[in-house]
Design a protein around this motif. Structure first.
Motif, PDB file in Angstrom:
ATOM      1  N   LEU A  47       0.650  -1.231   0.279  1.00  0.00           N
ATOM      2  CA  LEU A  47       0.407  -0.210   0.247  1.00  0.00           C
ATOM      3  C   LEU A  47       0.821   1.495  -0.631  1.00  0.00           C
ATOM      4  O   LEU A  47       0.196   2.653  -0.185  1.00  0.00           O
ATOM      5  CB  LEU A  47      -1.203   0.225   1.059  1.00  0.00           C
ATOM      6  CG  LEU A  47      -2.303  -0.887   1.018  1.00  0.00           C
ATOM      7  CD1 LEU A  47      -2.573  -1.148   2.212  1.00  0.00           C
ATOM      8  CD2 LEU A  47      -3.257  -0.366   0.318  1.00  0.00           C
ATOM      9  N   VAL A  48       2.061   1.092   0.220  1.00  0.00           N
ATOM     10  CA  VAL A  48       2.903   2.302   0.456  1.00  0.00           C
ATOM     11  C   VAL A  48       2.832   2.640  -0.591  1.00  0.00           C
ATOM     12  O   VAL A  48       3.084   4.655  -1.185  1.00  0.00           O
ATOM     13  CB  VAL A  48       4.168   2.089   1.557  1.00  0.00           C
ATOM     14  CG1 VAL A  48       5.285   3.327   1.070  1.00  0.00           C
ATOM     15  CG2 VAL A  48       4.547   1.860   2.317  1.00  0.00           C
ATOM     16  N   SER A  49       3.365   2.324  -2.252  1.00  0.00           N
ATOM     17  CA  SER A  49       2.983   2.823  -3.336  1.00  0.00           C
ATOM     18  C   SER A  49       1.938   2.904  -3.803  1.00  0.00           C
ATOM     19  O   SER A  49       1.498   4.482  -4.383  1.00  0.00           O
ATOM     20  CB  SER A  49       3.676   1.416  -4.385  1.00  0.00           C
ATOM     21  OG  SER A  49       2.421   0.429  -4.310  1.00  0.00           O
ATOM     22  N   VAL A  50       0.983   2.802  -3.726  1.00  0.00           N
ATOM     23  CA  VAL A  50      -0.495   3.218  -3.952  1.00  0.00           C
ATOM     24  C   VAL A  50      -0.727   4.479  -3.164  1.00  0.00           C
ATOM     25  O   VAL A  50      -0.762   5.980  -3.881  1.00  0.00           O
ATOM     26  CB  VAL A  50      -1.232   2.690  -2.809  1.00  0.00           C
ATOM     27  CG1 VAL A  50      -2.898   3.421  -3.045  1.00  0.00           C
ATOM     28  CG2 VAL A  50      -1.276   1.151  -4.157  1.00  0.00           C
ATOM     29  N   LEU A  51       0.386   5.175  -1.915  1.00  0.00           N
ATOM     30  CA  LEU A  51       0.432   6.246  -1.461  1.00  0.00           C
ATOM     31  C   LEU A  51       1.094   7.239  -1.738  1.00  0.00           C
ATOM     32  O   LEU A  51       0.771   8.284  -1.983  1.00  0.00           O
ATOM     33  CB  LEU A  51       0.899   6.167   0.244  1.00  0.00           C
ATOM     34  CG  LEU A  51      -0.196   5.559   1.101  1.00  0.00           C
ATOM     35  CD1 LEU A  51      -0.201   5.259   2.459  1.00  0.00           C
ATOM     36  CD2 LEU A  51      -1.755   6.317   0.861  1.00  0.00           C
ATOM     37  N   LYS A  52       2.053   6.564  -2.879  1.00  0.00           N
ATOM     38  CA  LYS A  52       3.389   7.381  -2.855  1.00  0.00           C
ATOM     39  C   LYS A  52       2.615   8.225  -4.684  1.00  0.00           C
ATOM     40  O   LYS A  52       3.038   8.864  -4.661  1.00  0.00           O
ATOM     41  CB  LYS A  52       4.707   6.871  -3.233  1.00  0.00           C
ATOM     42  CG  LYS A  52       5.035   5.849  -2.433  1.00  0.00           C
ATOM     43  CD  LYS A  52       6.416   5.653  -2.663  1.00  0.00           C
ATOM     44  CE  LYS A  52       7.346   5.613  -0.965  1.00  0.00           C
ATOM     45  NZ  LYS A  52       8.897   4.222  -1.565  1.00  0.00           N
ATOM     46  N   ASN A  53       1.854   7.631  -4.922  1.00  0.00           N
ATOM     47  CA  ASN A  53       1.624   7.495  -6.740  1.00  0.00           C
ATOM     48  C   ASN A  53       0.245   8.728  -6.121  1.00  0.00           C
ATOM     49  O   ASN A  53       0.355   9.576  -6.845  1.00  0.00           O
ATOM     50  CB  ASN A  53       0.465   6.523  -7.335  1.00  0.00           C
ATOM     51  CG  ASN A  53       1.555   5.523  -7.180  1.00  0.00           C
ATOM     52  OD1 ASN A  53       2.952   6.196  -7.951  1.00  0.00           O
ATOM     53  ND2 ASN A  53       1.772   4.241  -7.872  1.00  0.00           N
ATOM     54  N   ASP A  54      -0.581   8.206  -5.078  1.00  0.00           N
ATOM     55  CA  ASP A  54      -1.527   9.516  -4.426  1.00  0.00           C
ATOM     56  C   ASP A  54      -0.895  11.087  -4.358  1.00  0.00           C
ATOM     57  O   ASP A  54      -1.411  11.605  -4.600  1.00  0.00           O
ATOM     58  CB  ASP A  54      -1.962   9.158  -3.613  1.00  0.00           C
ATOM     59  CG  ASP A  54      -3.549   9.721  -3.549  1.00  0.00           C
ATOM     60  OD1 ASP A  54      -4.521   9.361  -4.436  1.00  0.00           O
ATOM     61  OD2 ASP A  54      -4.067   9.558  -1.954  1.00  0.00           O
ATOM     62  N   LYS A  55      -0.116  10.561  -3.336  1.00  0.00           N
ATOM     63  CA  LYS A  55       0.163  11.512  -2.855  1.00  0.00           C
ATOM     64  C   LYS A  55       1.140  12.822  -4.133  1.00  0.00           C
ATOM     65  O   LYS A  55       1.214  14.058  -4.013  1.00  0.00           O
ATOM     66  CB  LYS A  55       1.742  11.603  -1.862  1.00  0.00           C
ATOM     67  CG  LYS A  55       2.525  12.453  -1.293  1.00  0.00           C
ATOM     68  CD  LYS A  55       2.118  12.194  -0.040  1.00  0.00           C
ATOM     69  CE  LYS A  55       2.517  13.860   0.031  1.00  0.00           C
ATOM     70  NZ  LYS A  55       2.317  14.541   1.412  1.00  0.00           N
ATOM     71  N   ARG A  56       1.955  12.037  -5.949  1.00  0.00           N
ATOM     72  CA  ARG A  56       2.714  12.523  -6.331  1.00  0.00           C
ATOM     73  C   ARG A  56       1.256  13.212  -7.398  1.00  0.00           C
ATOM     74  O   ARG A  56       1.498  14.211  -8.199  1.00  0.00           O
ATOM     75  CB  ARG A  56       3.177  11.910  -7.064  1.00  0.00           C
ATOM     76  CG  ARG A  56       3.841  11.235  -6.876  1.00  0.00           C
ATOM     77  CD  ARG A  56       5.076  10.522  -8.008  1.00  0.00           C
ATOM     78  NE  ARG A  56       5.687   9.496  -6.787  1.00  0.00           N
ATOM     79  CZ  ARG A  56       5.641   8.459  -7.469  1.00  0.00           C
ATOM     80  NH1 ARG A  56       5.552   7.898  -8.161  1.00  0.00           N
ATOM     81  NH2 ARG A  56       6.668   7.334  -6.152  1.00  0.00           N
ATOM     82  N   GLU A  57       0.080  12.428  -7.200  1.00  0.00           N
ATOM     83  CA  GLU A  57      -1.311  13.520  -7.822  1.00  0.00           C
ATOM     84  C   GLU A  57      -1.697  14.946  -7.407  1.00  0.00           C
ATOM     85  O   GLU A  57      -2.606  15.004  -7.850  1.00  0.00           O
ATOM     86  CB  GLU A  57      -1.892  12.288  -8.097  1.00  0.00           C
ATOM     87  CG  GLU A  57      -1.822  10.899  -9.069  1.00  0.00           C
ATOM     88  CD  GLU A  57      -2.750  10.517  -9.748  1.00  0.00           C
ATOM     89  OE1 GLU A  57      -3.514  10.921  -8.734  1.00  0.00           O
ATOM     90  OE2 GLU A  57      -2.515   9.042  -9.836  1.00  0.00           O
TER      91      GLU A  57
END
Length: 58
Positions: A47-57
């Motif tokens: 889920l960390v990668s999901v949060l990273k992608n969401d934060k970039r958006e």
């Protein structure tokens, strides 16, 4: 991951949630920054990668 809200807003004030998922466990609130910085661990760690992608958006 889905964005959801508690019907009872008082639940946001709880520091710890106890539950049983095969064994007794607990969950706590963490900030996204604590997770992304590595100060705290999120399970499952995928889920960390999901949060990273969401934060970039943002």
């Amino acid at each position: 991951m889905h964005e959801v809200e508690f019907e009872d807003s008082k639940l946001y004030e709880k520091e710890k949630f106890l539950f049983v998922d095969g064994h007794k466990a607990s969950a706590i609130w963490l900030s996204i920054d604590e997770i992304l910085s590595g100060k705290k661990t999120l399970y499952p760690d995928s889920l960390v990668s999901v949060l990273k992608n969401d934060k970039r958006e943002e």
